[in-house]
Scaffold this active site. Structure first.
Site, PDB file in Angstrom:
ATOM      1  N   GLU A 241      40.860  29.154  27.641  1.00 15.60           N
ATOM      2  CA  GLU A 241      41.348  27.809  27.213  1.00 15.60           C
ATOM      3  C   GLU A 241      39.937  26.945  27.067  1.00 15.60           C
ATOM      4  O   GLU A 241      40.109  25.624  27.015  1.00 15.60           O
ATOM      5  CB  GLU A 241      41.987  27.213  28.588  1.00 15.60           C
ATOM      6  CG  GLU A 241      43.457  27.997  28.543  1.00 15.60           C
ATOM      7  CD  GLU A 241      44.401  27.188  29.476  1.00 15.60           C
ATOM      8  OE1 GLU A 241      44.111  26.693  30.543  1.00 15.60           O
ATOM      9  OE2 GLU A 241      45.682  27.320  29.265  1.00 15.60           O
TER      10      GLU A 241
ATOM     11  N   HIS B  77      61.501  28.390  33.815  1.00 16.68           N
ATOM     12  CA  HIS B  77      60.181  28.333  34.157  1.00 16.68           C
ATOM     13  C   HIS B  77      59.934  28.913  35.417  1.00 16.68           C
ATOM     14  O   HIS B  77      60.440  28.711  36.377  1.00 16.68           O
ATOM     15  CB  HIS B  77      59.726  26.929  33.935  1.00 16.68           C
ATOM     16  CG  HIS B  77      58.335  26.746  34.092  1.00 16.68           C
ATOM     17  ND1 HIS B  77      57.606  25.964  35.093  1.00 16.68           N
ATOM     18  CD2 HIS B  77      57.125  27.284  33.439  1.00 16.68           C
ATOM     19  CE1 HIS B  77      56.229  25.945  34.861  1.00 16.68           C
ATOM     20  NE2 HIS B  77      56.045  26.803  33.898  1.00 16.68           N
ATOM     21  N   HIS B  78      58.891  30.051  35.267  1.00 13.57           N
ATOM     22  CA  HIS B  78      58.509  30.680  36.657  1.00 13.57           C
ATOM     23  C   HIS B  78      56.958  30.235  36.397  1.00 13.57           C
ATOM     24  O   HIS B  78      55.990  31.197  35.979  1.00 13.57           O
ATOM     25  CB  HIS B  78      58.822  32.306  36.380  1.00 13.57           C
ATOM     26  CG  HIS B  78      60.098  32.462  36.719  1.00 13.57           C
ATOM     27  ND1 HIS B  78      60.474  33.831  36.309  1.00 13.57           N
ATOM     28  CD2 HIS B  78      61.255  32.017  37.110  1.00 13.57           C
ATOM     29  CE1 HIS B  78      61.888  33.879  36.516  1.00 13.57           C
ATOM     30  NE2 HIS B  78      62.267  32.646  37.056  1.00 13.57           N
ATOM     31  N   GLU B  79      56.571  29.270  36.988  1.00 11.21           N
ATOM     32  CA  GLU B  79      54.992  29.018  37.185  1.00 11.21           C
ATOM     33  C   GLU B  79      54.678  30.054  38.739  1.00 11.21           C
ATOM     34  O   GLU B  79      55.359  29.569  39.587  1.00 11.21           O
ATOM     35  CB  GLU B  79      54.691  27.651  37.622  1.00 11.21           C
ATOM     36  CG  GLU B  79      53.172  27.423  37.885  1.00 11.21           C
ATOM     37  CD  GLU B  79      52.247  27.924  36.911  1.00 11.21           C
ATOM     38  OE1 GLU B  79      51.636  28.960  37.318  1.00 11.21           O
ATOM     39  OE2 GLU B  79      52.242  27.756  35.541  1.00 11.21           O
TER      40      GLU B  79
ATOM     41  N   HIS C 143      52.252  32.018  29.734  1.00  7.02           N
ATOM     42  CA  HIS C 143      50.909  30.949  29.780  1.00  7.02           C
ATOM     43  C   HIS C 143      49.979  31.591  30.679  1.00  7.02           C
ATOM     44  O   HIS C 143      50.260  32.075  31.875  1.00  7.02           O
ATOM     45  CB  HIS C 143      51.629  29.698  30.084  1.00  7.02           C
ATOM     46  CG  HIS C 143      52.198  29.116  28.869  1.00  7.02           C
ATOM     47  ND1 HIS C 143      51.941  27.941  28.342  1.00  7.02           N
ATOM     48  CD2 HIS C 143      52.990  29.550  27.989  1.00  7.02           C
ATOM     49  CE1 HIS C 143      52.827  27.602  27.512  1.00  7.02           C
ATOM     50  NE2 HIS C 143      53.352  28.586  27.338  1.00  7.02           N
ATOM     51  N   GLU C 144      48.597  31.273  30.164  1.00 11.05           N
ATOM     52  CA  GLU C 144      47.395  31.499  30.701  1.00 11.05           C
ATOM     53  C   GLU C 144      47.294  33.195  31.082  1.00 11.05           C
ATOM     54  O   GLU C 144      46.780  33.734  32.152  1.00 11.05           O
ATOM     55  CB  GLU C 144      47.532  30.949  32.344  1.00 11.05           C
ATOM     56  CG  GLU C 144      47.355  29.400  32.169  1.00 11.05           C
ATOM     57  CD  GLU C 144      48.638  28.705  32.171  1.00 11.05           C
ATOM     58  OE1 GLU C 144      48.972  27.610  31.861  1.00 11.05           O
ATOM     59  OE2 GLU C 144      49.565  29.393  32.604  1.00 11.05           O
TER      60      GLU C 144
ATOM     61  N   GLU D 215      50.973  31.657  25.340  1.00  9.90           N
ATOM     62  CA  GLU D 215      49.803  30.626  24.935  1.00  9.90           C
ATOM     63  C   GLU D 215      48.550  31.181  25.000  1.00  9.90           C
ATOM     64  O   GLU D 215      48.110  31.364  23.899  1.00  9.90           O
ATOM     65  CB  GLU D 215      50.008  29.627  26.421  1.00  9.90           C
ATOM     66  CG  GLU D 215      48.940  28.521  26.201  1.00  9.90           C
ATOM     67  CD  GLU D 215      48.939  27.731  27.527  1.00  9.90           C
ATOM     68  OE1 GLU D 215      48.977  26.577  27.441  1.00  9.90           O
ATOM     69  OE2 GLU D 215      48.649  28.455  28.474  1.00  9.90           O
TER      70      GLU D 215
ATOM     71  N   GLU E 134      48.743  20.923  25.199  1.00  7.82           N
ATOM     72  CA  GLU E 134      48.596  20.218  26.457  1.00  7.82           C
ATOM     73  C   GLU E 134      47.133  19.492  26.751  1.00  7.82           C
ATOM     74  O   GLU E 134      46.794  18.509  27.356  1.00  7.82           O
ATOM     75  CB  GLU E 134      48.817  20.922  27.621  1.00  7.82           C
ATOM     76  CG  GLU E 134      47.985  22.197  27.885  1.00  7.82           C
ATOM     77  CD  GLU E 134      48.691  23.023  29.044  1.00  7.82           C
ATOM     78  OE1 GLU E 134      49.779  23.206  29.231  1.00  7.82           O
ATOM     79  OE2 GLU E 134      47.910  23.778  29.673  1.00  7.82           O
TER      80      GLU E 134
END
Length: 700
Positions: free
Chosen positions: A171, A414-416, A484-485, A503, A509
């Protein structure tokens, strides 16, 4: 069509003067030469139209402990074959992809140890892929890779678009420089505040690495089909312009755990003297295995909005339900906690987003912060941070599921994980069953922060296996995945088409954290997107965040450029990321986001130069409609849009969304105009783009 023929070379003793094995691309423009040097080290080089793409470069491995699998080889067999076929992606930039290459496999036997490896080269018209294969053999079974010693030796001090090497984050902002300047610029490039950072100690950059030579060659180095192996970085010698592979280590410093009968990912070098051909390349997809699923009817493109951007812009909306910092998942009764009054993912608010989605033709609503555990989401010290089956008291799962069905929209789960992958895998099957029971068909996974198990890295072999495991398990429940990440993609969306977006780069963001440079989106398609679709989350109309009170950031683009990104940044998952109220202020511009397609029959790269500008046209799948997107960096320019991609003998109405005459990404980003004109395949449009601006065109 598949043609195979064999050439066998029997060498009874080590021979340092083996003649080079030569492989040409189907069109003859690319020439690969392979040889063994005097030390018996595998050597390859690559030419494009008689220009050097890569000088002689060594190949091989160092195994633990200091076992050299990169010298003392002799060539025992060479096998050639060619392939020419087409295949259809489930979702993609074109409905049919041609897979044509010439292949050479060289079997190597190491003197004395009698260890064997095979190197497979595939030469396409747009570049080279090679991988190492480890035959089943008596003298090698299980082994640990200490380092891969593949080299990519450059012929000069090329212009490069690079990210600093970091095992845990991709990132960073892109830096544009000569290869010779990378070492000097590295400290500045690493000067970012990110959730997880593990910079490589020596000078190294990430792949995909995009370069341009002084002779006008464009070279892109990456990898394809990354499975059961660590991600590759590139060591940089700023003096000799030599690049070499650098694999991500695990918690104890080992790189890869391999069993014979397997192979590495492909190392890819895409080459052309036309930047447009780099963007058009499907080499990485072609090097991945075909789709693993018999039924793909449930895999669909998704255009969505979400309870998301409001968390970043300082409006007082939060992921967490309460301010209690001592919650424990399981024992804590969240219904007895005092609500903080700012929790965004509440039933009433989510219904408002569903109403907006239904009224404007969106497929789904992403809701972040719906589940227990967000009070501790920055701890990075707890293994069990979240529940993936229990919602906060003010988020009524059943009521919202019924409301979504009534409105004809879906909710995106959403699964963070906060990178506690051990706990996520423990809950995974229950979480997916919970999704099925409540009619969720897509999930956004997140991996913010250092990995648990501690000491592992986002790009290491264990995590590479985790990401693909999640995609495979999700497919069993007919769930699509947006990660993501995660490690940067390598074309596995061909094999697992339900893993339809990632992502894995600096997305929108970051415009709220400190900004992206205006050239960022003119680099991403040449770099990060070479591996697969990105969930970039465009569509921000209110670019001056100071209007919300607590932030002073401004977006690095005009409003029209935000529209153009839906075409230039390919993804079958596209978000309209701004607040609904901002779209209602610019209803006429919002129409383009509502209209633009997500899945395509054909793609036409009209203009391109990495770091400067991109103009792309695409035809909607199974419809007689086209969309054009053009973007520029901080410099205004005139884009030339050639409509020769349109069918012969027909005229169409083009709706042109353009920067206003006084538009500028810094001073007047919301200035735009909309006009219509009749176009046909003979039309050529000279279109002015503002600084940091763009153009978006809908053709029907």
């Amino acid at each position: 069509m598949k043609n195979t023929f064999f050439v066998c070379l029997f060498i009874l003793t080590f021979n340092a003067s083996v003649h080079a094995q030569v492989l040409k691309s189907p069109d003859g423009n690319l020439i690969l030469e392979f040889n063994l040097n005097e030390a018996g080290t595998p050597i390859y080089s690559l030419q494009y139209k008689q220009k050097t793409a890569l000088k002689e470069s060594k190949m091989g491995f160092v195994l633990k402990s200091d076992i050299l699998l990169n010298k003392d080889f002799k060539l025992t067999n060479t096998q050639f074959q060619s392939e020419n076929n087409t295949w259809r992606p489930v979702l993609g930039e074109q409905k049919e992809i041609r897979n044509q290459y010439n292949e050479m496999k060289v079997d190597l036997l190491q003197d004395k140890s009698e260890r064997k490896i095979t190197i497979c080269f595939r030469l396409f018209d747009d570049g080279l892929g090679f991988r190492y294969e480890f035959p089943v053999q008596e003298n090698l079974r299980h082994f640990i890779v200490q380092e891969e010693t593949s080299e990519f030796n450059l012929a000069g001090d090329h212009k490069a678009f690079w990210l600093p090497g970091d095992y845990d984050s991709n990132e960073y902002k892109y830096t544009t420089s000569r290869i010779s300047e990378i070492q000097t610029l590295m400290l500045d490039a690493l000067n970012e505040s990110l959730a997880a950072q593990s910079p490589i100690k020596n000078v190294a950059v990430q792949t995909p690495l995009m370069m341009k030579t002084s002779e006008g060659l464009y070279i892109n180095i990456h990898e394809a089909a990354l499975t059961n192996y660590p991600a590759m970085f590139l060591n940089v010698d700023s003096k000799t312009f030599a690049l070499s592979s650098h694999l991500t280590p695990d918690a104890v410093g080992n790189k890869g755990y391999i069993q014979t009968g397997s192979h590495t990912p492909w190392r890819t070098i895409v080459v052309s003297d036309d930047a447009r051909a780099i963007l058009a390349s499907k080499l990485i997809l072609n090097l991945n295995d075909p789709c693993q699923f018999e039924d793909t009817s449930w895999i669909k493109p998704v255009k969505y909005i979400g309870v998301w951007w409001e968390y970043f812009i300082g409006r007082g909306s939060t992921w967490a339900y309460s301010d209690d910092q001592d919650v424990v998942i399981g024992p804590t009764d969240f219904s007895k906690l005092k609500p903080n009054g700012t929790h965004g993912a509440n039933t009433k608010h989510v219904k408002e987003y569903m109403d907006f989605a239904a009224a404007n033709g969106f497929d789904a609503v992403l809701v972040e912060g719906w589940n227990e555990g967000w009070e501790d989401n920055t701890a990075f010290k707890k293994e069990r941070i979240y529940s993936f089956t229990k919602s906060y008291p003010d988020f009524d799962v059943k009521e919202l599921s019924m409301y979504a069905a009534h409105k004809g929209v879906k909710i995106i789960m959403h699964h963070e994980t906060t990178s506690s992958t051990v706990e996520y895998e423990r809950q995974l099957k229950d979480a997916f069953q919970f999704m099925v029971d409540n009619h969720y068909t897509a999930v956004k996974t997140g991996y913010v922060g250092p990995i648990i198990p501690r000491g592992e890295h986002h790009d290491g072999q264990a995590m590479v296996n985790h990401y693909s495991y999640v995609a495979r398990e999700a497919a069993k429940y007919k769930i699509m995945v947006d990660s993501h990440e995660a490690v940067r993609p390598t074309g596995l969306n061909r094999t697992y088409p339900n893993w339809f977006a990632q992502e894995s780069a600096r997305g929108t963001e970051f415009e709220s954290f400190g900004g992206n440079n205006p050239d960022h989106t003119t680099i991403l398609p040449f770099a990060r997107l070479m591996g697969g679709p990105m969930d970039y989350t465009p569509g921000i109309f209110q670019g001056d965040l100071s209007v919300y009170g607590s932030k002073k950031n401004k977006l690095s683009s005009t409003l029209v450029k935000q529209l153009a990104l839906y075409v230039t940044m390919y993804s079958p998952l596209q978000m309209a990321a701004d607040l609904p109220e901002n779209y209602m202020r610019f209803v006429d511009a919002f129409q383009f986001i509502k209209d633009v397609a997500l899945d395509w029959d054909d793609t036409y790269i009209l203009e391109a130069e990495p770091g400067d500008y991109i103009t792309i046209a695409r035809k909607t799948k199974e419809k007689q409609e086209w969309f054009v997107g053009g973007i520029t960096d901080e410099n205004p320019r005139i884009a030339t849009i050639d409509f020769s991609f349109l069918p012969k003998g027909k005229s169409y109405v083009a709706t042109i969304y353009e920067d206003g005459k006084d538009a500028d990404y810094q001073t007047n980003p919301q200035s735009y105009a909309i006009r219509k004109m009749v176009v046909n395949r003979k039309t050529k449009l000279k279109q002015q783009l503002a600084a940091g601006g763009g153009v978006a065109i809908s053709i029907q």
